[in-house]
Design an enzyme around this catalytic site. Structure first.
Site, PDB file in Angstrom:
ATOM      1  N   LEU A 165       8.872  -4.226   3.394  1.00 19.86           N
ATOM      2  CA  LEU A 165       8.367  -3.257   2.424  1.00 19.86           C
ATOM      3  C   LEU A 165       6.851  -3.257   2.362  1.00 19.86           C
ATOM      4  CD1 LEU A 165      10.909  -3.879  -0.477  1.00 19.86           C
ATOM      5  CD2 LEU A 165      11.051  -2.246   1.409  1.00 19.86           C
ATOM      6  N   GLY A 166       6.245  -4.373   2.695  1.00 19.82           N
ATOM      7  CA  GLY A 166       4.788  -4.448   2.659  1.00 19.82           C
ATOM      8  C   GLY A 166       4.319  -5.868   2.888  1.00 19.82           C
ATOM      9  N   GLY A 168       0.783  -8.608   2.201  1.00 18.22           N
ATOM     10  CA  GLY A 168      -0.454  -8.825   1.467  1.00 18.22           C
ATOM     11  C   GLY A 168      -0.981 -10.210   1.748  1.00 18.22           C
ATOM     12  N   VAL A 173       6.895  -8.827   1.562  1.00 22.93           N
ATOM     13  CA  VAL A 173       8.108  -8.507   0.811  1.00 22.93           C
ATOM     14  C   VAL A 173       9.046  -7.756   1.732  1.00 22.93           C
ATOM     15  CG1 VAL A 173       9.079  -7.317  -1.178  1.00 22.93           C
ATOM     16  CG2 VAL A 173       6.852  -8.409  -1.351  1.00 22.93           C
ATOM     17  N   ASP A 286      -2.514  -9.089 -16.681  1.00 23.57           N
ATOM     18  CA  ASP A 286      -2.798  -8.184 -15.558  1.00 23.57           C
ATOM     19  C   ASP A 286      -1.965  -6.911 -15.648  1.00 23.57           C
ATOM     20  OD1 ASP A 286      -4.168  -7.366 -13.306  1.00 23.57           O
ATOM     21  OD2 ASP A 286      -2.784  -8.322 -11.910  1.00 23.57           O
TER      22      ASP A 286
END
Length: 481
Positions: A165-166, A168, A173, A286
């Protein structure tokens, strides 16, 4: 007493959060950076407004053009996407999660009973910095510590990877089929095998275990952690699969704002969720649109003849709050710097100390962004940020100026700001008193802006609490229904 010391992450202001992409099942997107100039031109958003919404449509069109002129995506938020490498793909039903690619701070190994680490999570020493690290024929990491995996791989003899999914700075993920739960699709966050990211992940796990055990049915809309495990030094957290983040929905709808009825429904849920945290002696720290995810981001598309375009309208406004890696207990060590810039409270900027009211400020910023389609505090500089606050909300209270250690921002107890400089002209051009941002002056818009103004009170001791916010007249229509 909890005094887990947090070490400040050097890329604090350039971090992406764990929430938004990490639980997302469908729509991989181009990263928000200087190199990214496209804004989902293929998207066909939808909104439907009544005549009673006054000049909502026309004002939104102006806001959209003005917003794009600012290059908001490329120039104002790109620093929160460093390390994010999403890819676009489509499926029948959109769902989404957010990547949190670097933690604001990482707790040390000292922890309170609430954060007592689970003994079964094995501890791994720091590994060598070779270009490619191999533990066995089948388990490899790349040079940055990411687990090398692909579709078809199986984690823990249970979670079959369907897609990435991505990625970083924190890890990646993946969407998985859970063969232990009749093929249910889940999101698995695979954290890099690097000490500080493992510690950050375990910190988030401890908070999630506390919240999920206190609210097992997710009545208060905190994302559900299904389980976690260690995979050859990689902390893996299994989450329910959710929809798009509220930021991504706005982005993919060409930065058109949400309808006020939808804002009301979303705002009430956010206030309920964060109030639940506050009653459990936690501050999220956050909050931002990226960390508010739709349970399902399905929408209908209709053509708006007045604006001559297709627009998206949500089918369901149910949300979940994600990203608890920076959540802080009342009696823990409080880092000086918290929150993503655009949603950072004045007491944080002025280093006056912070607690739960900083979350309320962030929610106020989120609601005005939902209403306008863009954030009003578009800056990366603290002094300019304070100047924007004064332009929108009036002067900073003298008692806060006198107490701050940040004397460099002030001269003779006034903000040291030149309105005739290029930055001063920018602030004057882009910012205006809060009520002038209203797109319509009917009663419900007035109520929303009254709530936002109370949330954006400078003095945290005078700021509305979430218990009080939930009783605000803006939410009366929900209670009648």
């Amino acid at each position: 007493m909890r005094h887990s010391k947090r070490t400040h992450c050097p890329d604090w202001d350039s971090r992406e959060s764990w929430g938004h992409e990490s639980y997302r099942g469908s729509h991989k997107r181009k990263r928000r950076s200087h190199s990214s100039t496209q804004e989902n031109r293929h998207c066909k958003p939808h909104h439907q407004f009544k005549e009673s919404d006054c000049h909502y449509l026309e004002a939104r069109s102006l806001n959209e053009r003005d917003y794009r002129d600012r290059r908001y995506v490329d120039e104002y938020r790109n620093d929160y996407c460093e390390g994010y490498v999403p890819r676009h793909y489509h499926r029948d039903i959109e769902s989404g999660y957010r990547i949190h690619c670097s933690k604001s701070s990482v707790r040390s190994r000292r922890s309170s009973p609430k954060r007592k680490r689970n003994r079964h999570c094995s501890s791994h020493q720091s590994r060598s910095k070779s270009h490619r690290r191999k533990r066995s024929r089948s388990i490899e990491d790349d040079e940055e510590g990411h687990l090398i995996c692909q579709s078809g791989d199986v984690l823990r003899a249970r979670y079959e990877i369907v897609d990435t999914l991505g990625e970083g700075a924190f890890g990646k993920v993946v969407e998985c089929i859970d063969h232990g739960m009749d093929g249910m699709h889940v999101a698995v966050k695979i954290v890099k095998n690097v000490g500080r990211y493992r510690e950050a992940a375990r910190s988030e796990i401890q908070v999630l275990e506390h919240l999920n055990s206190t609210d097992p049915n997710s009545v208060f809309r905190c994302v559900q952690m299904l389980e976690w495990f260690d995979h050859h030094g990689h902390v893996c957290i299994v989450f329910e699969l959710l929809g798009l983040s509220t930021y991504d929905f706005i982005k993919e709808n060409s930065f058109l704002p949400f309808q006020i009825d939808h804002i009301r429904q979303m705002a009430y849920q956010i206030c309920q969720s964060i109030n639940f945290l506050h009653h459990n002696k936690l501050t999220h720290t956050d909050l931002k649109p990226e960390n508010i995810l739709f349970v399902k981001s399905d929408y209908v598309v209709k053509y708006n003849s007045k604006m001559k375009r297709d627009e998206r309208t949500l089918k369901n406004t149910d949300i979940k709050v994600v990203d608890f890696g920076s959540a802080t207990y009342d009696d823990e060590h409080h880092s000086t710097l918290v929150s993503t810039r655009h949603y950072r409270a004045p007491e944080v900027i002025l280093a006056l100390g912070w607690s739960q009211p900083c979350d309320v400020w962030s929610i106020g910023c989120i609601l005005i962004e939902y209403y306008l389609g863009f954030t009003v505090f578009q800056t990366h500089d603290s002094k300019e940020h304070l100047a924007m606050m004064e332009r929108i909300l009036g002067p900073i209270p003298q008692h806060m100026i006198q107490k701050t250690r940040k004397r460099k921002y002030f001269h003779h107890n006034q903000l040291d700001w030149d309105e005739h400089s290029s930055a001063g002209r920018y602030v004057r051009r882009r910012c205006k008193p809060l009520k002038e941002f209203m797109l319509c002056h009917d009663e419900e818009h007035e109520k929303l802006f009254d709530l936002v103004r109370r949330m954006l009170e400078y003095d945290p001791t005078q700021r509305i609490t979430l218990d009080e916010a939930l009783q605000h007249p803006f939410f009366d229509l929900l209670k009648k229904k």
